[in-house]
Structure formats: C-alpha cells, structure tokens
Design a protein around this motif. Structure first.
Motif, PDB file in Angstrom:
ATOM      1  N   ASP A 159       5.787  12.954  -2.194  1.00 50.76           N
ATOM      2  CA  ASP A 159       4.360  12.861  -2.499  1.00 50.76           C
ATOM      3  C   ASP A 159       3.712  11.631  -1.884  1.00 50.76           C
ATOM      4  OD1 ASP A 159       4.385  15.216  -4.024  1.00 50.76           O
ATOM      5  OD2 ASP A 159       5.025  14.116  -5.803  1.00 50.76           O
ATOM      6  N   SER A 160       4.512  10.585  -1.643  1.00 49.79           N
ATOM      7  CA  SER A 160       3.959   9.347  -1.110  1.00 49.79           C
ATOM      8  C   SER A 160       5.070   8.527  -0.474  1.00 49.79           C
ATOM      9  CB  SER A 160       3.277   8.541  -2.226  1.00 49.79           C
ATOM     10  OG  SER A 160       4.221   8.195  -3.225  1.00 49.79           O
ATOM     11  N   ASP A 163       0.883  -1.163   0.000  1.00 48.93           N
ATOM     12  CA  ASP A 163       0.000   0.000   0.000  1.00 48.93           C
ATOM     13  C   ASP A 163       0.920   1.212   0.000  1.00 48.93           C
ATOM     14  OD1 ASP A 163      -2.280   1.586   0.004  1.00 48.93           O
ATOM     15  OD2 ASP A 163      -3.197   0.597   1.717  1.00 48.93           O
ATOM     16  N   THR A 164       0.347   2.381  -0.158  1.00 52.18           N
ATOM     17  CA  THR A 164       1.127   3.607  -0.213  1.00 52.18           C
ATOM     18  C   THR A 164       0.423   4.687   0.600  1.00 52.18           C
ATOM     19  OG1 THR A 164       1.888   3.033  -2.439  1.00 52.18           O
ATOM     20  CG2 THR A 164       2.145   5.329  -1.760  1.00 52.18           C
ATOM     21  N   LEU A 165       1.170   5.330   1.475  1.00 50.57           N
ATOM     22  CA  LEU A 165       0.655   6.499   2.199  1.00 50.57           C
ATOM     23  C   LEU A 165       0.743   7.672   1.228  1.00 50.57           C
ATOM     24  CD1 LEU A 165      -0.341   7.837   4.824  1.00 50.57           C
ATOM     25  CD2 LEU A 165       2.062   8.085   5.495  1.00 50.57           C
ATOM     26  N   THR A 166      -0.415   8.229   0.851  1.00 48.50           N
ATOM     27  CA  THR A 166      -0.436   9.275  -0.182  1.00 48.50           C
ATOM     28  C   THR A 166      -0.662  10.677   0.375  1.00 48.50           C
ATOM     29  OG1 THR A 166      -2.792   8.907  -0.585  1.00 48.50           O
ATOM     30  CG2 THR A 166      -1.224   7.687  -1.974  1.00 48.50           C
ATOM     31  N   ALA A 167      -1.227  10.781   1.568  1.00 50.56           N
ATOM     32  CA  ALA A 167      -1.497  12.106   2.141  1.00 50.56           C
ATOM     33  C   ALA A 167      -1.756  11.988   3.630  1.00 50.56           C
ATOM     34  CB  ALA A 167      -2.699  12.748   1.457  1.00 50.56           C
ATOM     35  N   PHE A 214      -4.455   6.469   2.324  1.00 46.96           N
ATOM     36  CA  PHE A 214      -3.682   5.455   1.627  1.00 46.96           C
ATOM     37  C   PHE A 214      -4.212   5.238   0.215  1.00 46.96           C
ATOM     38  CE2 PHE A 214      -3.345   4.754   6.143  1.00 46.96           C
ATOM     39  CZ  PHE A 214      -1.996   4.491   6.332  1.00 46.96           C
ATOM     40  N   LYS A 215      -3.337   4.781  -0.676  1.00 46.08           N
ATOM     41  CA  LYS A 215      -3.694   4.523  -2.068  1.00 46.08           C
ATOM     42  C   LYS A 215      -4.837   3.516  -2.168  1.00 46.08           C
ATOM     43  CE  LYS A 215      -1.609   3.361  -6.510  1.00 46.08           C
ATOM     44  NZ  LYS A 215      -0.350   2.989  -7.183  1.00 46.08           N
ATOM     45  N   LEU A 262       5.877   4.404   0.057  1.00 47.58           N
ATOM     46  CA  LEU A 262       5.518   3.014  -0.208  1.00 47.58           C
ATOM     47  C   LEU A 262       5.599   2.205   1.082  1.00 47.58           C
ATOM     48  CD1 LEU A 262       4.845   0.758  -2.247  1.00 47.58           C
ATOM     49  CD2 LEU A 262       7.316   0.467  -2.545  1.00 47.58           C
TER      50      LEU A 262
END
Length: 162
Positions: A89-90, A58-62, A129-130, A92
């Motif tokens: 910006d993100s 998953d990716t922390l996006t904000a 998260f993405k 992983l």
C-alpha cells in the motif's frame, strides 16, 4: 544502410537521454524511471530510484497513470527458492535514503495498459506522497539502464493470485 545507422544512433541517444532523467520536488528525487516494452491490454512494469533528500520521512502512497486501468506498487522477494510478489500500500522513504524499484524488488505494476509500450515511448505517471507532494514523471520505455532485460511479455509473472 546509412539511414539505418543514423536511425539507430538517434534512437540510442534518445533512450540514453530519457533514462538519465531525474525529477525533483522539494527533498524528493526520482531518478531513471523506465519501463519494459509491453503489448496493449497486458500488464507493464515500472522501475526507478526514489530518494528522500529531506530531513523528515515521507511515504510514497500511490502512483497514478493514464496509461493503465490501474497502477499498483508491488514487492518481489525470494523465500525458500521461490519468488513471490505482493502488493504494497505504501513505501516508507526515510530521510537521506534511496529506495530502488527494480526487477526482483519493489516495482510499479501498470495493470491493463491502454496501448502498447514500445521502445522510445514514455509513460506519464504521478507519484503521490503522504506529505501531499505530487511529482509528475515519465517512465522511459526501453530495456532499462543495464539493458538486456526481457520484455514483460517474455517473462512469467503471474499477478492474478496475490
């Protein structure tokens, strides 16, 4: 004197309990979110450990927070004897791995604090998260799990030129 000792003991217990906070949503886990004390109108910083206990990345996006005008993720690194910071910006989150947001590494910038952050306060935030997951957490304001760190106002961290 007795009142002072009781007050300090209660503050220490509250700070310890807040620093031990762990938040979970599905396979995502956020442990020990904390922030240093900072004055209103300046920038604050947030730290935590984000672990993906799931089977897929998953990716922390904000990160969002009503406590600041703007929230950004940054990464500090040392190169040639100079510490630099860059906005990212993100971040992983590979399966089974923990990513630590700590001084001199990844960190959360709380830009333009709406009010002063004092020891014992909490700063609400939502991690986005993405995958679509949104995890509400609270940064505990204090000197961090290890203690002894300088408040943001005492540090020389220029975030204007990157």
């Amino acid at each position: 004197m007795r009142t002072l000792i009781l007050g300090l003991t209660a503050t220490a217990l509250i700070a310890t309990a807040a620093q031990a906070a762990t938040y979970r949503l599905g396979g995502l886990e956020v442990a020990q979110p904390w922030s240093r004390p900072a004055a209103a109108g300046v920038n604050g910083a947030g730290y935590m450990t984000v672990t993906n206990r799931g089977a897929v990345p998953d990716t922390l996006t904000a990160i969002e927070s009503p406590a600041a005008k703007k929230v950004e993720m940054h990464r500090s690194s040392m190169s040639g004897g100079l510490m630099t910071m860059q906005q990212v910006d993100s971040v992983l989150l590979p399966p089974g791995k923990a990513i630590t947001f700590a001084p001199a590494g990844y960190h959360v910038m709380l830009i333009g604090l709406a009010k002063a952050q004092k020891t014992g306060d909490v700063v609400p935030a939502t991690l986005v998260f993405k995958s679509g997951a949104r995890l509400k957490i609270e940064f505990s304001v204090g000197m961090g799990p290890a203690g002894g760190a300088a408040p943001m106002g005492a540090m020389s961290m220029d975030h204007k030129n990157h």
